[in-house]
Write an enzyme that holds these catalytic residues in place. Structure first.
Site, mmCIF file in Angstrom:
data_model
loop_
_atom_site.group_PDB
_atom_site.id
_atom_site.type_symbol
_atom_site.label_atom_id
_atom_site.label_comp_id
_atom_site.label_asym_id
_atom_site.label_seq_id
_atom_site.Cartn_x
_atom_site.Cartn_y
_atom_site.Cartn_z
ATOM 1 C CB CYS A 1 -0.866 0.083 1.231
ATOM 2 S SG CYS A 1 -2.064 1.458 1.399
ATOM 3 C CB CYS B 1 -0.746 2.563 4.051
ATOM 4 S SG CYS B 1 -2.292 1.736 3.583
ATOM 5 C CG ASP B 2 3.270 1.343 4.473
ATOM 6 O OD1 ASP B 2 2.555 1.812 5.529
ATOM 7 O OD2 ASP B 2 3.006 0.011 4.226
#
Length: 314
Positions: A139, A142-143
C-alpha cells in the site's frame, strides 16, 4: 446440522479489521448484542503492518497491531461478543440467515455484517514476506510517506500500480517500476502520466528475482525475462501493486459481486442485494482501501443493520 443445535443472535459480524470492530462498537452501543467472529486473521491487514501514521487520533503514530488491540478492547468494553472462528459456509436464502463457523458450529442471525476484508496478492518469494513491514508494502498510500526522498521499486502494470507509482513519485527521489511484459494493462491516460513523469523509470520484461536486505530492504535483484540478465537496484522500499483478492468466496452463491469478487453495495449504504445482509470495509471497497474508510463503512453497516432490525421488529 439441525436448528436445535444452532445458536441464535440478532446480529452476526463476520471479520475483525477496522470495519468489523467499528460495526461491533456501534451495534453494541445500540444494545444489539452483536456476535463477532474474528476470522483467520484477527485484526485484519493492519496486524501485519508496522507504523501507522495516517489514522486520526494518534499524532505520534501507532503500530498496526497495537491499533487493532485498541479496536478490539473498545468493542469488548461496549459489550460485543468476540469469538475466534472462520465462516466457512453460509445460507442467505431464508431468514434467519445461517452461517457455519469452522465447518461445524451453526449460527442463525436476523442480520449479518460482512467485513472479511481483502488480501493483497504477493509475488510469493521468501524475502517478500520476511521483509513485509520492513520496507516491503502492498500500500503506497499507507507507507509511501516513510520513503520520502529515497529510491523505491514498485511491481505492477495496472491502473492501481500506475496510481501508486505516481503517488510515490511525489515523495520519492526515483520510482523504479517493474513490469513483466512489454506493455502495461493500465488505461492509456494512466500510462501516459507514468511515462511523462521524470522520476519514474520503467523496466519492461522484468520480474523480481529477490528482495535484498537483512533486516530492512536494501536492494532488489531483477531479471530480464528475454535476455535472462540479472541486475541489482539499490532501493529502500519495495511496493507490490499486483492487486487484491476480496475475501468473499463463501458468499458468492447469494451476493452480487463485481468481476473481481468485491461485494456490491447500494450507493451510500452498506446494503447488499440480500435484505438484512450488509458489507463493509475492503471486501466491498476496491478504491480507497484505508483503515479510516473501512472504519467509516463499518459504522454505516451497523447503523443500517440497526434500522433494518428495528423496522422488522427484531
Amino acid at each position: 446440522m439441525d436448528n436445535q443445535q444452532a445458536e441464535r443472535t440478532h446480529l452476526l459480524i463476520i471479520g475483525s479489521g477496522p470495519a468489523g470492530y467499528t460495526a461491533a462498537i456501534y451495534a453494541a452501543r445500540a444494545n444489539l448484542k452483536p456476535m463477532l467472529y474474528q476470522g483467520i486473521q484477527p485484526g485484519g491487514q493492519l496486524t501485519i503492518t508496522t507504523e501507522v501514521e495516517n489514522y486520526p487520533g494518534f499524532p505520534e503514530g501507532i503500530q498496526g497491531p497495537e491499533l487493532m488491540i485498541h479496536f478490539e478492547k473498545q468493542a469488548q468494553r461496549m459489550g460485543a461478543d468476540l469469538r475466534y472462528g472462520l465462516a466457512t459456509k453460509v445460507d442467505f436464502s431464508t431468514q434467519p440467515y445461517k452461517v457455519w463457523i469452522d465447518e461445524e458450529k451453526l449460527i442463525e442471525a436476523d442480520a449479518v455484517i460482512i467485513a472479511t476484508g481483502a488480501s493483497a496478492k504477493w509475488l510469493n518469494i521468501e524475502s517478500e514476506q520476511r521483509l513485509n513491514g520492513y520496507g516491503v508494502s502492498a500500500c503506497a498510500v499507507c507507507d509511501g510517506f516513510f520513503f520520502r526522498g529515497k529510491e523505491v521499486a514498485i511491481v505492477g502494470a495496472g491502473d492501481t500500480a500506475a496510481e501508486e507509482a505516481l503517488y510515490l513519485s511525489k515523495l520519492c527521489s526515483t520510482v523504479h517500476m517493474l513490469i513483466r511484459r512489454e506493455e502495461m494493462r493500465a488505461s492509456k491516460v494512466m500510462q501516459e502520466r507514468v511515462k511523462n513523469t521524470a522520476n519514474i523509470k520503467i523496466y519492461w520484461n522484468t520480474e523480481t528475482d529477490e528482495i535484498l536486505g537483512d533486516k530492512t530492504v536494501e536492494a532488489v535483484r531483477i531479471k530480464n525475462r528475454k535476455s535472462g540478465e540479472m541486475h541489482e537496484i539499490a532501493v529502500k522500499g519495495f511496493f507490490v501493486a499486483i492487486g487484491h483478492n476480496p475475501n468473499s468466496e463463501v458468499f458468492k452463491p447469494f451476493l452480487n459481486m463485481d468481476e473481481a469478487g468485491y461485494i456490491l453495495t447500494q450507493p451510500g449504504t452498506a446494503k447488499t442485494n440480500v435484505e438484512g445482509v450488509f458489507a463493509a470495509g475492503d471486501v466491498q471497497d476496491k478504491i480507497y482501501r484505508q483503515a479510516v474508510t473501512a472504519a467509516g463503512s463499518g459504522c454505516m453497516a451497523a447503523l443500517d443493520a440497526e434500522r433494518y432490525l428495528s423496522e422488522k421488529g427484531l
